[in-house]
Design a protein around this motif. Structure first.
Motif, PDB file in Angstrom:
ATOM      1  N   UNK A 195       0.732  57.758  30.177  1.00 44.77           N
ATOM      2  CA  UNK A 195       2.070  57.973  29.625  1.00 44.77           C
ATOM      3  C   UNK A 195       2.062  57.471  28.186  1.00 44.77           C
ATOM      4  N   UNK A 196       2.078  58.425  27.243  1.00 41.66           N
ATOM      5  CA  UNK A 196       1.970  58.058  25.827  1.00 41.66           C
ATOM      6  C   UNK A 196       3.349  58.041  25.179  1.00 41.66           C
ATOM      7  N   UNK A 197       3.650  56.937  24.494  1.00 44.09           N
ATOM      8  CA  UNK A 197       4.970  56.777  23.892  1.00 44.09           C
ATOM      9  C   UNK A 197       4.836  56.087  22.539  1.00 44.09           C
ATOM     10  N   UNK A 198       5.883  55.390  22.085  1.00 47.53           N
ATOM     11  CA  UNK A 198       5.793  54.766  20.759  1.00 47.53           C
ATOM     12  C   UNK A 198       5.627  53.251  20.822  1.00 47.53           C
TER      13      UNK A 198
ATOM     14  N   UNK B 155       9.217  55.481  33.077  1.00 49.81           N
ATOM     15  CA  UNK B 155       7.756  55.411  32.898  1.00 49.81           C
ATOM     16  C   UNK B 155       7.150  54.470  33.935  1.00 49.81           C
ATOM     17  N   UNK B 156       7.767  53.293  34.077  1.00 49.84           N
ATOM     18  CA  UNK B 156       7.236  52.324  35.042  1.00 49.84           C
ATOM     19  C   UNK B 156       7.389  52.872  36.458  1.00 49.84           C
ATOM     20  N   UNK B 157       8.553  53.484  36.757  1.00 51.91           N
ATOM     21  CA  UNK B 157       8.741  54.079  38.096  1.00 51.91           C
ATOM     22  C   UNK B 157       7.697  55.160  38.361  1.00 51.91           C
TER      23      UNK B 157
ATOM     24  N   UNK C 223      -4.979  55.267  42.294  1.00 54.91           N
ATOM     25  CA  UNK C 223      -5.655  55.345  40.997  1.00 54.91           C
ATOM     26  C   UNK C 223      -4.850  54.613  39.943  1.00 54.91           C
ATOM     27  N   UNK C 224      -5.298  54.696  38.694  1.00 55.90           N
ATOM     28  CA  UNK C 224      -4.694  53.884  37.648  1.00 55.90           C
ATOM     29  C   UNK C 224      -3.758  54.709  36.766  1.00 55.90           C
ATOM     30  N   UNK C 225      -2.726  54.048  36.243  1.00 58.83           N
ATOM     31  CA  UNK C 225      -1.865  54.659  35.233  1.00 58.83           C
ATOM     32  C   UNK C 225      -1.881  53.746  34.013  1.00 58.83           C
ATOM     33  N   UNK C 226      -1.707  54.351  32.826  1.00 60.48           N
ATOM     34  CA  UNK C 226      -1.688  53.561  31.588  1.00 60.48           C
ATOM     35  C   UNK C 226      -0.470  53.968  30.774  1.00 60.48           C
ATOM     36  N   UNK C 227       0.231  52.998  30.237  1.00 61.85           N
ATOM     37  CA  UNK C 227       1.340  53.268  29.313  1.00 61.85           C
ATOM     38  C   UNK C 227       0.935  52.706  27.951  1.00 61.85           C
TER      39      UNK C 227
END
Ligand code: ADP
Ligand code: MG
Length: 311
Positions: A230-233, A274-276, A287-291
């Motif tokens: 999840x790409x953000x600022x 995003x966290x949800x 598996x893994x998620x990345x913010x």
């Protein structure tokens, strides 16, 4: 087969918050983000891209409103479909140019994506998401008379409120999956997807917008992605964000994320979904998620930046 990453680009990764939206700027910032996506492709990943559409769909609605005596009106579902076309084009061309420059030949396609929501979702009775332009009292008056839900923001004016139901299923999921198996880079579920409801076995556009992070999560699960990015600022998720005691998180487990969320660290309109989404993906897949930001994508993949959400 190559591992599959679902990369969700925040609206602000395509168009920074403080900038007036223009097509030129969208190309400039999308090209920057696509350079980072290129590193994923070079690293052997298959890629599905999703993206936000807030400013773009807002401007489509402004045009529709301004031209309402010359051009036929469009429902919100059609405005979302148009925004998927607009942004999909900008991404396709930008990524094509980056790949070609790097000597990589990989087909890229945008899939107009319908996302099923429940027609009885309680969100329909409580429109909560402000969209489109700010309106003056005079512009808002006829809408108010017609019973269109509006919200007033002091000093800025009125905005339309629409429902934001939960995404249940991606109608074009098999198409997306088959394309990725054929090593096609797919842009899908833009702006959270075109909201549709099912009535007597038929799909029908709904007057709503779907959260892009939650739709990305549902898509990631249904195409069996190995990684959700999840790409953000912001480079990292924080506790007490921008408050005294602010601390950036290098990683959090699902249990920790749920505890921090319950404690109110992640607001509904921004970091909350995003966290949800990350939690839902990690719980469902192990598996893994990345913010993180597009800039930090490469080190974050190696576990050295961003916030890693782990089982
Ligand atoms: P996007 O367009 O990428 O979805 P959002 O504005 O919806 O971007 O969400 C990202 C924003 O969330 C950040 O710019 C930041 O201002 C805000 N935010 C709120 N709470 C937090 C938090 N706890 N940690 C990091 N960022 C947060
Ligand atoms: Mg957002």
């Amino acid at each position: 087969m190559a591992p599959l990453a679902l990369v969700a680009l925040g609206g602000h990764a395509i168009l920074p918050k403080d900038m007036a939206p223009t097509i030129g700027r969208q190309f400039v910032y999308t090209r920057r983000a696509m350079r980072r996506v290129l590193t994923l492709v070079k690293g052997g990943w298959s890629v599905v891209l999703t993206h936000g559409n807030g400013p773009q769909v807002g401007h489509i609605l402004i045009r529709a409103e301004a031209a309402r005596r010359q051009a036929y009106p469009i429902p919100l579902s059609v405005a979302v479909a148009e925004s998927e076309g607009e942004i999909g084009y900008v991404i396709q061309q930008s990524l094509y140019n980056e790949l070609t420059f790097a000597g990589i030949h990989r087909p890229i396609v945008t899939v107009l994506t319908q996302v099923l929501v429940d027609k009885d979702d309680p969100a329909f009775a409580h429109p909560s998401k402000p969209i489109g332009p700010f309106l003056t009292d005079r512009e808002a008056a006829p809408l108010r008379r017609r019973g269109v839900p509006l919200i007033h923001e002091e000093g800025r004016g009125w905005r339309r409120l629409v429902a934001s139901p939960r995404p249940l299923q991606i109608i074009e999921r098999d198409t997306v999956r088959r394309l990725t198996e054929a090593e096609v880079i797919v842009v899908a579920a833009g702006g959270g997807g075109i909201p549709v409801v099912e009535e007597r076995g038929r799909l029908k556009g709904a007057d709503a917008v779907i959260d892009k992070d939650l739709a990305s999560t549902v898509l990631a699960q249904s195409v069996r992605a190995d990684l959700l990015l999840l790409l953000t600022d912001v480079r990292k998720v924080a506790l007490d964000y921008k408050k005294p005691g602010h601390r950036d998180l290098d990683s959090m487990t699902v249990a920790q994320a749920q505890e921090y969320h319950a404690a109110g660290h992640f607001p509904p309109g921004s970091m909350g979904p995003k966290v949800e989404g990350a939690v839902q993906f990690v719980m469902a897949t192990g598996k893994r998620a990345i913010i993180t930001t597009p800039e930090a994508l490469a080190p974050a993949l190696a576990g050295r930046d961003g916030t890693q959400v782990l089982p």
